[in-house]
Every structure is written in C-alpha cells, then in structure tokens.
Design a protein around this motif. Sequence first.
Motif, PDB file in Angstrom:
ATOM      1  N   ARG A 162       0.873  -1.172   0.000  1.00 10.59           N
ATOM      2  CA  ARG A 162       0.000   0.000   0.000  1.00 10.59           C
ATOM      3  C   ARG A 162       0.908   1.220   0.000  1.00 10.59           C
ATOM      4  O   ARG A 162       2.130   1.101   0.026  1.00 10.59           O
ATOM      5  N   MET A 163       0.327   2.397   0.019  1.00  7.68           N
ATOM      6  CA  MET A 163       1.152   3.600   0.006  1.00  7.68           C
ATOM      7  C   MET A 163       1.385   4.168   1.403  1.00  7.68           C
ATOM      8  O   MET A 163       2.341   4.867   1.643  1.00  7.68           O
ATOM      9  N   GLY A 164       0.470   3.893   2.344  1.00  8.36           N
ATOM     10  CA  GLY A 164       0.564   4.602   3.625  1.00  8.36           C
ATOM     11  C   GLY A 164       0.053   6.011   3.449  1.00  8.36           C
ATOM     12  O   GLY A 164      -0.494   6.350   2.397  1.00  8.36           O
ATOM     13  N   PRO A 165       0.172   6.872   4.464  1.00  8.30           N
ATOM     14  CA  PRO A 165      -0.349   8.230   4.329  1.00  8.30           C
ATOM     15  C   PRO A 165       0.398   9.012   3.251  1.00  8.30           C
ATOM     16  O   PRO A 165       1.623   9.009   3.216  1.00  8.30           O
ATOM     17  N   THR A 166      -0.356   9.666   2.354  1.00  7.46           N
ATOM     18  CA  THR A 166       0.292  10.461   1.310  1.00  7.46           C
ATOM     19  C   THR A 166      -0.319  11.843   1.182  1.00  7.46           C
ATOM     20  O   THR A 166       0.280  12.729   0.585  1.00  7.46           O
ATOM     21  N   MET A 167      -1.527  12.045   1.727  1.00  7.95           N
ATOM     22  CA  MET A 167      -2.279  13.245   1.370  1.00  7.95           C
ATOM     23  C   MET A 167      -1.845  14.488   2.148  1.00  7.95           C
ATOM     24  O   MET A 167      -1.802  15.581   1.611  1.00  7.95           O
ATOM     25  N   THR A 168      -1.545  14.338   3.445  1.00  2.42           N
ATOM     26  CA  THR A 168      -1.276  15.508   4.276  1.00  2.42           C
ATOM     27  C   THR A 168       0.193  15.883   4.189  1.00  2.42           C
ATOM     28  O   THR A 168       1.045  15.205   4.750  1.00  2.42           O
ATOM     29  N   GLY A 169       0.485  16.956   3.513  1.00  2.60           N
ATOM     30  CA  GLY A 169       1.871  17.385   3.405  1.00  2.60           C
ATOM     31  C   GLY A 169       2.639  16.529   2.412  1.00  2.60           C
ATOM     32  O   GLY A 169       2.125  15.537   1.904  1.00  2.60           O
ATOM     33  N   PRO A 170       3.913  16.875   2.129  1.00  2.00           N
ATOM     34  CA  PRO A 170       4.706  16.070   1.197  1.00  2.00           C
ATOM     35  C   PRO A 170       4.957  14.683   1.771  1.00  2.00           C
ATOM     36  O   PRO A 170       5.405  14.550   2.907  1.00  2.00           O
ATOM     37  N   LYS A 171       4.623  13.642   1.031  1.00  2.00           N
ATOM     38  CA  LYS A 171       4.755  12.244   1.443  1.00  2.00           C
ATOM     39  C   LYS A 171       4.005  11.960   2.752  1.00  2.00           C
ATOM     40  O   LYS A 171       4.383  11.075   3.510  1.00  2.00           O
ATOM     41  N   GLY A 172       2.986  12.733   3.040  1.00  2.00           N
ATOM     42  CA  GLY A 172       2.197  12.496   4.235  1.00  2.00           C
ATOM     43  C   GLY A 172       2.895  12.874   5.525  1.00  2.00           C
ATOM     44  O   GLY A 172       2.530  12.412   6.597  1.00  2.00           O
ATOM     45  N   LEU A 173       3.914  13.754   5.424  1.00  2.00           N
ATOM     46  CA  LEU A 173       4.735  14.046   6.597  1.00  2.00           C
ATOM     47  C   LEU A 173       3.983  14.813   7.682  1.00  2.00           C
ATOM     48  O   LEU A 173       4.382  14.816   8.833  1.00  2.00           O
ATOM     49  N   LEU A 174       2.894  15.494   7.324  1.00  2.00           N
ATOM     50  CA  LEU A 174       2.163  16.251   8.338  1.00  2.00           C
ATOM     51  C   LEU A 174       1.058  15.422   8.987  1.00  2.00           C
ATOM     52  O   LEU A 174       0.305  15.932   9.800  1.00  2.00           O
ATOM     53  N   GLN A 175       0.983  14.117   8.611  1.00  2.00           N
ATOM     54  CA  GLN A 175      -0.085  13.270   9.114  1.00  2.00           C
ATOM     55  C   GLN A 175      -0.147  13.180  10.638  1.00  2.00           C
ATOM     56  O   GLN A 175      -1.231  13.321  11.212  1.00  2.00           O
ATOM     57  N   PRO A 176       0.992  12.998  11.341  1.00  2.00           N
ATOM     58  CA  PRO A 176       0.918  12.933  12.803  1.00  2.00           C
ATOM     59  C   PRO A 176       0.326  14.201  13.413  1.00  2.00           C
ATOM     60  O   PRO A 176      -0.455  14.131  14.371  1.00  2.00           O
ATOM     61  N   ILE A 177       0.671  15.357  12.847  1.00  2.00           N
ATOM     62  CA  ILE A 177       0.161  16.615  13.393  1.00  2.00           C
ATOM     63  C   ILE A 177      -1.337  16.717  13.153  1.00  2.00           C
ATOM     64  O   ILE A 177      -2.111  17.100  14.039  1.00  2.00           O
ATOM     65  N   ALA A 178      -1.753  16.308  11.931  1.00  2.00           N
ATOM     66  CA  ALA A 178      -3.189  16.321  11.633  1.00  2.00           C
ATOM     67  C   ALA A 178      -3.943  15.382  12.570  1.00  2.00           C
ATOM     68  O   ALA A 178      -5.000  15.736  13.103  1.00  2.00           O
ATOM     69  N   ASP A 179      -3.373  14.186  12.797  1.00  2.00           N
ATOM     70  CA  ASP A 179      -4.007  13.226  13.707  1.00  2.00           C
ATOM     71  C   ASP A 179      -4.127  13.817  15.103  1.00  2.00           C
ATOM     72  O   ASP A 179      -5.171  13.706  15.753  1.00  2.00           O
ATOM     73  N   GLY A 180      -3.035  14.447  15.556  1.00  2.00           N
ATOM     74  CA  GLY A 180      -3.032  15.039  16.890  1.00  2.00           C
ATOM     75  C   GLY A 180      -4.111  16.092  17.021  1.00  2.00           C
ATOM     76  O   GLY A 180      -4.891  16.094  17.981  1.00  2.00           O
ATOM     77  N   LEU A 181      -4.198  16.977  16.030  1.00  2.00           N
ATOM     78  CA  LEU A 181      -5.210  18.043  16.069  1.00  2.00           C
ATOM     79  C   LEU A 181      -6.604  17.452  16.080  1.00  2.00           C
ATOM     80  O   LEU A 181      -7.480  17.863  16.840  1.00  2.00           O
ATOM     81  N   LYS A 182      -6.802  16.421  15.239  1.00  2.00           N
ATOM     82  CA  LYS A 182      -8.127  15.798  15.163  1.00  2.00           C
ATOM     83  C   LYS A 182      -8.528  15.242  16.522  1.00  2.00           C
ATOM     84  O   LYS A 182      -9.612  15.514  17.024  1.00  2.00           O
ATOM     85  N   LEU A 183      -7.599  14.483  17.133  1.00  2.00           N
ATOM     86  CA  LEU A 183      -7.931  13.865  18.412  1.00  2.00           C
ATOM     87  C   LEU A 183      -8.105  14.920  19.499  1.00  2.00           C
ATOM     88  O   LEU A 183      -8.882  14.750  20.435  1.00  2.00           O
ATOM     89  N   PHE A 184      -7.364  16.024  19.358  1.00  2.00           N
ATOM     90  CA  PHE A 184      -7.427  17.071  20.375  1.00  2.00           C
ATOM     91  C   PHE A 184      -8.793  17.736  20.392  1.00  2.00           C
ATOM     92  O   PHE A 184      -9.308  18.106  21.434  1.00  2.00           O
ATOM     93  N   PHE A 185      -9.410  17.882  19.213  1.00  2.00           N
ATOM     94  CA  PHE A 185     -10.681  18.605  19.144  1.00  2.00           C
ATOM     95  C   PHE A 185     -11.889  17.682  19.183  1.00  2.00           C
ATOM     96  O   PHE A 185     -13.013  18.137  19.062  1.00  2.00           O
ATOM     97  N   LYS A 186     -11.654  16.375  19.344  1.00  2.00           N
ATOM     98  CA  LYS A 186     -12.798  15.463  19.408  1.00  2.00           C
ATOM     99  C   LYS A 186     -13.483  15.559  20.762  1.00  2.00           C
ATOM    100  O   LYS A 186     -12.893  16.010  21.742  1.00  2.00           O
ATOM    101  N   GLU A 187     -14.721  15.063  20.800  1.00  2.00           N
ATOM    102  CA  GLU A 187     -15.438  15.097  22.067  1.00  2.00           C
ATOM    103  C   GLU A 187     -14.864  14.063  23.017  1.00  2.00           C
ATOM    104  O   GLU A 187     -14.593  12.928  22.623  1.00  2.00           O
TER     105      GLU A 187
END
Lengths: 354, 167
Positions: free
Chosen positions: A53-78
């Motif tokens: 598979r490719m793994g994360p590719t969408m967030t940032g170049p080669k998916g490098l911003l994925q951890p930050i996006a995940d963190g933000l998502k979890l931070f703002f969840k209920e």
Amino acid sequence: MVMTPEVLTLSQTPWLFTGVMLVKIAVAFVVTLLIVAYATWAERKIIGRMQTRMGPTMTGPKGLLQPIADGLKLFFKEDIIPAQAHYFAFILAPMMILAPAFISIAVIPFGGNIHFTYDGTLYAVPMQITDLNIGVLFIMAMAGLGVYGIVLAGLASNSKYALLGGIRATAQMISYELAVGLSIIAIFMLSETLSLRGIVAAQQLPLWGIESLSFIPNWYVFCQPLAFGLFVVGSMAEINRTPFDLPEAETELVSGFCTEYSAMKYALFFMAEYANMITVSAVATTLFLGGWGGPFFGWMNFLIKVFGFMFFFIRIRATFPRLRYDQLMFLGWKIMLPLALANVVLSGIAILLW
Amino acid sequence: MEAILFYLTATVAILSAFFVTKCRNPVNSALNLVTTFLCLAVFYVMLESPFMAAIQIMVYAGAIMVLIVFVIMLLNLGLTVKTRYSHGLATSGFLSALVLLITTYMVRAGEATGIGGDVTSEVISSYGHTELIGKAMFVDFLLPFEIASILLLVAIVGAVILSKREV
C-alpha cells in the motif's frame, strides 16, 4: 592550553546548574515527543509498503504532516467518559501509563560530554539528564509502574472488553518482567555497575579485553547474545507490541483496555505505546549495543541504533501473526524464564573462570 | 529544603495511608496504598539508600500491589463497596499504638537501628549503597538469606501443589 573541565554542581553554581538541567530536560522531552509523533508516521509508511500500500500520502509532502493532523483531530474530538466508569481512575489511567514511559528517558545517556566555557571556566556537561547510580533498576521500577495505567484503564472503564484487555495485559507484563529483569542481571555481572553511564563506558573497551581485536568494541551483545535475545523479545511483550499484542487484540477485544477511551485520552495511550517503544529501544541500545559509542558523533550513533531497533519492532509487527494466549504464557514462563536463569548461572561460571 | 520535602512527603504518606483504610471502594484503597509506597521510596532516597528506593517501587508498587489490583479486577470487586465493620477496632487500635510507641522508643534509643554502626554517609558515598547491601546480604548474612530463600521456595511449591488439580 588544555584546561581540565569542571563538572557542574548545584552547590557551586546553582543558577547555571539549574539552567543547564532545564535545557537538557526540555531538549530530551521535545525530541522524544517528536520521535513519538513521527514513529506513528514511520510505522504506517513501513507497514503500508510491506503490504504493497502507500501509507499516508495526502497531508503534506509524502504524508509528513499526518501525525500533526491526527493530533489536532484527536485534540478537538469530544471527550466521552462513560456514565458507569470509575471517574477518578478513568482520568488517571492515561497519565499513569504515559508518565513512566517518559520518566525512564531521564537516566539514559545520549552521548559524551559537551564542553562549554562560562565566566572563564570550562565546564563539561554529560548528555544525560541525570546519572543515577541505580540507573537500570530505576528503569525497571518505572516499567513496573507502567502496568498501573493499563490495569486502571481496564478496571475503570466498566466494560467487559476493557476488563479482559486489562487482565491479559497485567498477566503478560508481570510474566515477562521477570524474564527481562533476569536477562539484565548478566549485564550487571559483567559491568560491575548499575549506572547506565558506567555500562556504556565499559562497552567502549576492545572486545573481550583483547588488544588485537580493538577494531570491534566490547558491546555486550557479543558476550551475552542470549540475554540480548531474551531482553528484546521480553521487552516486546512488555510494551504489548505484535506478536504479543493480546491486550488490544482488535479481532477479539475491539481495542482492549482502551476501548472506552476517546479523544486526547486515547491519544495518550497511543503516545505511551510509542514512547515505551523508544524507551525499550534506548535501553537495549545502552545495555547491549554500546550506547553512544560508534563511528559517528556521539548522539548520532545513539539515534541510529534506536531507529534501527524501532524499525525492527515495526517490521516484526508486519510479519508475525499474534500468539495464542496459552502459547504466550508458555513462552514466558517455561522457555524464557529458565533460559534467563541459566544465562545468569553460566555467566557467573564464566566470570569465575576467566 | 530537605526538611520541607520531608514534611510534604510525610503528610502525603500519612494522608494516603489514612485513606487506604477510610476509602470504601477497594480500587481507591489500592491506589492510596501505591501512593504510600511511593512516599516510602522518597524517604529511602532521602536516607541515602537509592537501591532500597528502587526495590521498594519494583517489589511493592510494581509487583505486589499490581497483583492485589489484579485480584480486585479478577473478582470484579471494582465497583462494589466495602461494608463498614467495627469488629475488634478498639483492641487493634490499642495494639498498633503500642507497637508504634515501642518501635519509636527503640529507634530513638538506638537499639533497633545501628546509629553507632560503621555504615556512615562517608562509607556509603565511597563504596556505593548497592555494594554495601550486596556485601551484607551475600557475605555477612549469607545463612539467613539462604534460609529466607528456601522459605520462599517452599511457599511457591506449596502454591503450585494447592492450585493443581492432581499432583
């Protein structure tokens, strides 16, 4: 002119000492957090590649911003706390699991001394937050405290999946802690010190004390291959990585002990898993692979070895199926524990003879 | 500085020890007991015995209490509430106060602890605390140590025999 460097002490230069300590703590903490964040990215990428598979590719170049996006998502969840949960223990559990994982970093030496001049005096600062003379025992103690997070999470959630996961995790960690602790004893017998700095220093000598072999360092993995294997396998079980991830076996227990958790509390469990992985890699590097010794500049060697271990753990996750529960207990009590004991006895005999 | 730290830790230790008996939920009691053990570990560090501190955390907080919590979890006592009972309260209170007084007296008089012994701060800092403990256990008091380990072995074998259906 060569000056002998002075060691910073609290009594002589209190402000400088406090400042240097704070900087060291901040650097170690931030770097560990960064590695935790990007370990998740690396794991997804590597496992993706291994499963074509490719793994994360969408967030940032080669998916490098994925951890930050995940963190933000979890931070703002209920943040949901189940109505039947034990409120205090439910909130305490994620903290109890994350704190010991990070505290263990405090005694690990990352590199040699840094020299700097202040007020006309040359100071030497070891690249280690503090050198306890019981360093390894401290790490074992913190690993023991890490069980509480899982136990409390399983107990406080008041859900059967979480309870089963908690029971499995506790039994597993108690069993494998013994084998890990016993395998380290052989290292103490060789190094004759409990301080991690002393253990690293002992590994910089030529192999087996023979001068003609001085191109190979005296890493304990060469004298104690059995202890090394037991330590790596046992640690893998203790931090609940695949193939020992029965506590959170998705196919049977939903998500194990963290089933009822959501938002940032769930993220803390996730971070703790990777922080534990870093700690175990760092301890294995320090005890068996000569710590920061090697061809490059001190901390680079250390990071290369730690990343090597983490890559190994991630590869194992993608290649091995999960063990059955009775196989897990059989391996821990009937194979690893006797082997570790035998290793201690054999090392004792060898040390007496040579 | 050290006195402030001591009194802070002592306050936490006594409060948590009090709540071990006071809490009506077994999980809370267990957590409070863990806090007490951690405070004891801090005391050991203050008394220049870091080895004892690490062992205190490893054995008591890391192993024994985990097993107790494990049993609470296994029997699913998690949310049940202990019933209040006052059987023999006066006698046990009197006995424990007496034991506390005698122990304090013996410690103050230097009978139970070796205040006048040869292990001083200088000896600890020159040899290392771990080495001193090892020497005491494996050289000076080898026989009691071995007797204690045989006792533990007997207990383990007994537990195995009890839990096996057929021997």
